[in-house]
Scaffold this active site. Structure first.
Site, mmCIF file in Angstrom:
data_model
loop_
_atom_site.group_PDB
_atom_site.id
_atom_site.type_symbol
_atom_site.label_atom_id
_atom_site.label_comp_id
_atom_site.label_asym_id
_atom_site.label_seq_id
_atom_site.Cartn_x
_atom_site.Cartn_y
_atom_site.Cartn_z
ATOM 1 N N GLU A 69 0.856 -1.186 0.000
ATOM 2 C CA GLU A 69 0.000 0.000 0.000
ATOM 3 C C GLU A 69 0.898 1.244 0.000
ATOM 4 O OE1 GLU A 69 -2.493 2.646 -0.361
ATOM 5 O OE2 GLU A 69 -3.428 0.665 -0.165
ATOM 6 N N ASP A 96 4.923 1.430 -3.865
ATOM 7 C CA ASP A 96 4.072 1.492 -5.052
ATOM 8 C C ASP A 96 4.104 0.151 -5.777
ATOM 9 O OD1 ASP A 96 3.073 2.066 -7.751
ATOM 10 O OD2 ASP A 96 3.248 4.179 -7.182
ATOM 11 N N ASP A 118 -9.196 0.823 -7.520
ATOM 12 C CA ASP A 118 -9.771 1.969 -8.217
ATOM 13 C C ASP A 118 -10.072 1.574 -9.665
ATOM 14 O OD1 ASP A 118 -10.277 4.435 -9.505
ATOM 15 O OD2 ASP A 118 -9.002 5.505 -8.083
ATOM 16 N N LYS A 122 -12.103 6.246 -16.916
ATOM 17 C CA LYS A 122 -11.811 6.969 -18.156
ATOM 18 C C LYS A 122 -10.778 6.205 -18.997
ATOM 19 C CE LYS A 122 -12.873 11.504 -16.198
ATOM 20 N NZ LYS A 122 -12.376 12.873 -15.905
ATOM 21 N N ASP A 154 -16.640 -4.512 -6.884
ATOM 22 C CA ASP A 154 -18.072 -4.230 -6.929
ATOM 23 C C ASP A 154 -18.438 -3.567 -8.254
ATOM 24 O OD1 ASP A 154 -16.525 -1.878 -5.942
ATOM 25 O OD2 ASP A 154 -18.472 -0.904 -6.197
ATOM 26 N N TYR A 193 -14.478 -2.403 1.988
ATOM 27 C CA TYR A 193 -15.378 -1.997 0.908
ATOM 28 C C TYR A 193 -16.422 -3.076 0.628
ATOM 29 C CZ TYR A 193 -12.584 2.098 -0.370
ATOM 30 O OH TYR A 193 -11.949 3.311 -0.372
ATOM 31 N N GLU A 194 -16.004 -4.321 0.680
ATOM 32 C CA GLU A 194 -16.920 -5.425 0.406
ATOM 33 C C GLU A 194 -18.057 -5.454 1.425
ATOM 34 O OE1 GLU A 194 -16.681 -10.262 -0.389
ATOM 35 O OE2 GLU A 194 -14.861 -9.087 -0.030
#
Length: 214
Positions: A69, A96, A118, A122, A154, A193-194
């Site tokens: 992370e 990174d 993420d 775009k 998701d 998030y899940e």
């Protein structure tokens, strides 16, 4: 998404070098010596606040886990959780993902997890997606001949893109689920998030992939 800076995060992480590994390139090809065993090594790219990897390390003490992370304002939460659980089979890198070849030797890793990354929707940002062919090439380098990529999201658009990207790179897809929590796949450990998205009734998409040439 703008991340809130947490004063003192970097300093606190430096106080726990046995959890947040400093200068990880020094351990390239020698991670099993750091863990003091020859267990498989699983890596999560973009590990966030660490809930998934900490849960996995508890569930599978026979596996060594490394979370990568780059944002210290996020990783500090993972560190605080790791201090509480005190799992010997868990390490983090404040690095990174694009530099992953500096940290691991060819064939050193058994599995790569990509969770709720993420989506970079775009078109001009395609190369930033962690399932883009440029990243797949990096994972291919560090994974051994039986290595796998496990992916969860998701975002339906990102999932469809990822299936196409993985297949287009010549990978075999396994255990593809369009609604993970209604599937028969066992042993799922949820990320932050899940949990959030599933409470809202949103679908969770998941797949596994391996390199045909391996």
């Amino acid at each position: 998404m703008r991340l809130r800076n947490k004063p003192g995060a970097k300093e606190k992480m430096n106080e726990y070098p046995h959890i947040i590994i400093q200068n990880p390139s020094q351990h390239k090809g020698k991670w099993n010596k750091l863990f003091n065993n020859n267990n498989p090594i699983h890596v999560e790219v973009g590990t966030g606040k660490g809930q998934f990897l900490i849960g996995m390390s508890k569930l599978h003490p026979e596996v060594n886990y490394i979370g990568i992370e780059k944002y210290d304002s996020v990783l500090i939460t993972a560190l605080e959780r790791a201090i509480e659980t005190n799992q010997d089979n868990l390490k983090f890198l404040n690095e990174d993902v694009s530099e992953i070849l500096d940290f691991f030797e060819e064939g050193e890793i058994d599995r790569v997890f990509i969770n709720f990354t993420d989506p970079w929707p775009k078109n001009r940002h395609e190369k930033r997606r962690l399932t883009y062919k440029g990243f797949l090439k990096l994972y291919e380098e560090i994974l051994n001949e039986k290595g796998e990529i496990h992916f969860k999201t998701d975002n339906q658009g990102l999932f469809e893109y990822s299936l196409e990207s993985l297949s287009g790179y010549g990978m075999s897809l396994h255990n593809v689920s369009l609604d993970l929590h209604k599937s028969k796949i066992e042993g799922n450990v949820m990320t932050e998030y899940e949990e959030k998205f599933s409470r809202k009734g949103m679908r969770i998409y998941r797949c596994e992939a391996s390199f045909k040439s391996k």
